[in-house]
Design a protein around this motif. Structure first.
Motif, short mmCIF file in Angstrom:
data_model
loop_
_atom_site.label_atom_id
_atom_site.label_comp_id
_atom_site.label_asym_id
_atom_site.label_seq_id
_atom_site.Cartn_x
_atom_site.Cartn_y
_atom_site.Cartn_z
N SER A 179 0.98 6.56 -6.42
CA SER A 179 -0.65 8.14 -7.07
C SER A 179 0.50 8.40 -6.62
CB SER A 179 -1.44 7.50 -5.75
OG SER A 179 -2.82 8.13 -6.10
N HIS A 180 0.85 9.15 -5.16
CA HIS A 180 1.69 10.12 -5.62
C HIS A 180 2.12 11.24 -6.96
CE1 HIS A 180 5.25 12.31 -4.43
NE2 HIS A 180 4.36 13.56 -4.27
N LEU A 181 3.10 10.49 -7.62
CA LEU A 181 3.89 11.03 -8.25
C LEU A 181 3.02 10.98 -10.12
CD1 LEU A 181 7.26 8.63 -8.05
CD2 LEU A 181 6.87 10.94 -7.73
N HIS A 182 1.92 10.19 -9.35
CA HIS A 182 1.13 10.45 -10.88
C HIS A 182 0.27 11.70 -10.68
CE1 HIS A 182 1.18 6.14 -12.17
NE2 HIS A 182 1.46 6.36 -12.44
N VAL A 183 0.14 12.25 -9.40
CA VAL A 183 -0.99 13.52 -9.23
C VAL A 183 -0.03 14.91 -10.09
CG1 VAL A 183 -2.03 15.03 -7.86
CG2 VAL A 183 -3.31 12.21 -7.59
N PRO A 238 1.18 -1.09 0.12
CA PRO A 238 0.44 -0.17 0.14
C PRO A 238 0.44 1.20 0.03
CG PRO A 238 -0.77 -1.34 1.42
CD PRO A 238 0.79 -2.29 1.13
N THR A 239 2.01 0.93 0.41
CA THR A 239 2.85 2.44 0.90
C THR A 239 2.95 2.79 -0.57
OG1 THR A 239 3.71 2.04 3.07
CG2 THR A 239 5.00 3.37 1.75
N VAL A 240 3.77 1.49 -1.16
CA VAL A 240 4.39 1.94 -2.81
C VAL A 240 3.29 2.71 -3.39
CG1 VAL A 240 5.24 0.64 -4.75
CG2 VAL A 240 5.94 0.03 -2.14
N ALA A 241 2.52 1.99 -3.58
CA ALA A 241 0.98 1.66 -4.48
C ALA A 241 1.04 3.21 -3.98
CB ALA A 241 -0.08 0.70 -4.15
N PHE A 242 0.36 4.07 -2.93
CA PHE A 242 0.03 5.46 -3.06
C PHE A 242 1.38 6.16 -3.25
CE2 PHE A 242 -0.13 9.18 0.09
CZ PHE A 242 -1.71 9.60 -0.20
N TYR A 243 2.33 5.99 -2.94
CA TYR A 243 3.64 7.13 -4.03
C TYR A 243 3.69 6.93 -5.48
CZ TYR A 243 8.22 8.69 -4.05
OH TYR A 243 9.59 9.25 -5.39
#
Length: 164
Positions: free
Chosen positions: A74-78, A67-72
């Motif tokens: 996601s953060h880069l995509h935004v 989940p932490t990697v997925a959120f990171y």
């Protein structure tokens, strides 16, 4: 330059002239950059994959990642979407409001802005590292870039001819 001179110069650019068409194509490409960024942003929150044309990384979907990697990611995509959208806004405004007034600095700034983003972002897609469908992932940006380049050439030719 006074406002009156600016209005007179803008009015001197006839609808359908080479300069007008070039500025229009450049601005439309800027709008396409904005659209690409919006799709990039929306897919981050509601898409099944990582981004346009990328459905998995090494066989793993976002749901299968830590989940932490997925959120990171996601953060880069935004953040990436934000910069694609803001670049599109800049290119659109410079093209429509500056290039049509024969402002060479606006033409040059629009070109430099788009070229810088593309020159930094695109090469990374050709060194491997992850699988992506290049047609859906890069096709829209290549199409927008082709429209932009056509507009750049037309606008430059139009700016090189004296105002009527």
């Amino acid at each position: 330059m006074s406002t009156q001179q600016s209005v007179q110069q803008e009015q001197a650019v006839e609808f359908g002239s080479t300069l007008w068409n070039g500025a229009l194509l450049m601005a439309l490409a800027g709008v396409a950059f904005i659209g690409y960024g919006i799709v990039f942003l929306v897919l981050n929150f509601v898409g099944g994959g990582f981004e346009l044309g990328v459905s998995h990384l090494g066989g793993m979907t976002p749901a299968q990642l830590d989940p932490t990697v997925a959120f990171y990611i996601s953060h880069l995509h935004v953040a990436t979407a934000a910069f694609i959208i803001s670049t599109g806004i800049a290119v659109t405004a410079l093209s429509w409001f500056g290039v049509r007034q024969r402002l060479r600095w606006a033409w040059a700034t629009a070109v430099i802005t788009a070229v810088t983003g593309l020159a930094i972002a695109l090469p990374m897609h050709y060194i491997g590292g992850f699988a992506h469908d290049w047609v859906t992932h890069l096709g829209p940006i290549y199409l927008a870039t082709a429209v932009f380049v056509g507009g750049v050439v037309l606008a430059y030719k139009g700016m090189s001819t004296p105002a009527q």
